[in-house]
Design a protein around this motif. Structure first.
Motif: not given
Lengths: 260, 211
Positions: A102-126
């Protein structure tokens, strides 16, 4: 200070005579009792094999107590859905356990993605998280873990644990694998971070100076039992033999310096 | 008759047999992957199953191929068609490397990565599909490569039960003591094996996780 005090007594983590025995009968942890209040940083200090990591794993139910119970926010870990419990608790380990594919972004955003956050929110959170741990998002989001230095990896590990803003953070020897100078840097950053975030944190370490620096309280673990809970000041002046041994080890360096 | 002349004269026949061969091998590999990868995952997840499953696959591997084809001849549905018999026997041979490599790939995933995945609240299905399988892909593929090369060779024996393929030439050549006929089966089979090995090893390298 008064608001702190009113929020203070709330026990977020409570060990009630918790113990863990292997199926073979070997006791790894015995009758542990302590509470961690909101916003506190408890450091479990002890030598390798003392049972500190087992105690940590009891909190996010990677290990289930064979005796007694562990309460998180007043509920036994066994009454929590283990997945929900773990997503409620950030987890940082020594080897970071970053996913190499996984890239750094994919690693960091793992739990938000598992929790089904919308894409832009994941991006800005990362991006926000990288800034939080002091890394430039333009430079790092697309990198893979093997392209990072040890210190950078550890910062990403912390960012990943904080991603879904969990109220509790568990850290197992988080800075143990780093060189001493980087370790000191990251510890300072971490203190500054905690100043802002006010998480409830449990850190496992065998490093006395780390315990004194990071902990609001220190729990001494020895031979599968909790030998005592101290504030940093009490710890330095404790007459308990094990605590005294740790302090003496700390003083050995100063004496060497004085001798020079 | 010169060697090249023979090949060009029988080009149509050789191509036909090669296509049959590819079909036997292709069908076998699809089946073997569909069965072997889940069994490999099972072995990795339930270590107590590793002895019985790997043991059974090992035994299948030791049965002489001609004998195995013979055993399968009288079975009800399978025995009705030669290619069913051949594909069943070939699948049994192909299973071992696939099961073994899948299990090895998954158990070889860095324990810290697995622990982090669990600690962050991934379900065991998520850990399998998002972490363990992607990270063991190149190892699994190495098993598939070994199985494919093995199957291409063993598939020549399928001609013994009339399943066709390049073995036809080899068996005919043996019966007629005609080396050119034997080579007409052996050379394309060897070329197929080398080609499969090359393509799959390129893929394997591309999928290997960086470190």
């Amino acid at each position: 200070m008064t608001t702190e005090a009113s929020a203070g007594p709330e026990a977020i983590i409570e060990f009630r005579g918790a113990g863990y025995r292997l199926p073979s009968g070997q006791v790894l942890l015995h009758d542990v009792r302590f509470t961690v209040r909101r916003g506190e940083t408890l450091v479990l200090l002890g030598r390798s094999g003392a049972g500190k990591t087992t105690a940590l794993k009891l909190i996010n139910r990677l290990v289930e107590p064979t005796d007694g119970q562990v309460l998180i926010e007043g509920r036994s870990t066994l009454d929590w859905d283990p997945i929900a419990l773990r997503r409620h608790i950030g987890y940082v380990i020594q080897d970071t356990g970053l996913f190499p594919h996984y890239t750094v972004e994919q690693n960091i955003s793992l739990v938000p993605r598992l929790e089904g956050w919308p894409a832009e929110r994941i991006r800005s959170r990362s991006q926000e998280l990288l800034a939080l741990v002091g890394l430039d998002s333009g430079q790092f989001l697309g990198r893979y873990p093997h392209e990072l230095s040890g210190g950078q990896r550890q910062r990403i590990g912390v960012a990943r644990a904080l991603a879904a803003d969990p109220p509790i953070l568990l850290m197992d020897e988080p800075f143990g694998a780093l060189d001493p100078l980087t370790r000191m840097e990251i510890r300072r950053e971490f203190l500054a971070l905690q100043e802002r975030l006010k998480k409830t944190i449990v850190i496992v370490t065998h490093d006395t100076s780390e315990a004194l620096l990071l902990g609001t309280r220190i729990g001494l673990v020895e031979g599968g039992a909790l030998k005592g809970l101290y504030s940093a000041k009490d710890f330095l002046h404790s007459s308990e033999p094990v605590a005294a041994a740790y302090v003496e080890q700390l003083h050995a360096l100063e004496e060497f310096e004085r001798g020079q | 008759m010169s060697g090249m002349g023979f090949f060009s004269q029988h080009a149509g026949e050789i191509l036909q047999a090669t296509l049959e061969h590819v079909w036997l091998v292709g069908a076998t590999m699809l089946l073997a992957i569909a069965i072997g990868v889940p069994l490999g995952i099972l072995v990795a997840r339930r270590p107590w199953l590793s002895k019985p499953i790997l043991g059974a696959a090992n035994i299948a591997e030791t049965i002489p191929s001609l004998a195995l084809l013979g055993f399968l001849l009288p079975t009800p549905w399978l025995g009705d068609r030669a290619d069913r018999i051949a594909i069943t026997a070939l699948t049994l041979y192909a299973l071992l490397p696939i099961i073994r490599n899948t299990a090895a790939g998954i158990t070889g995933v860095d324990p810290a990565v697995r622990e982090a995945a669990r600690g962050m609240g991934m379900t065991s299905r998520q850990i399998l599909f998002q972490v363990e399988l992607p990270l063991s892909l190149s190892t699994v593929l190495a098993g598939i490569r070994v199985a494919t090369v093995l199957t291409i060779g063993v598939a020549t024996i399928a001609a013994a039960v009339g399943a066709g393929g390049l073995g036809e030439f080899i068996f005919r050549g043996l019966a007629m003591v005609n080396n050119q006929l034997i080579l007409a089966g052996a050379i394309p089979a060897a070329a197929l094996a080398l080609l499969a090995d090359f393509c799959l090893s390129v893929l394997e390298r591309r999928l290997r996780p960086a470190r």
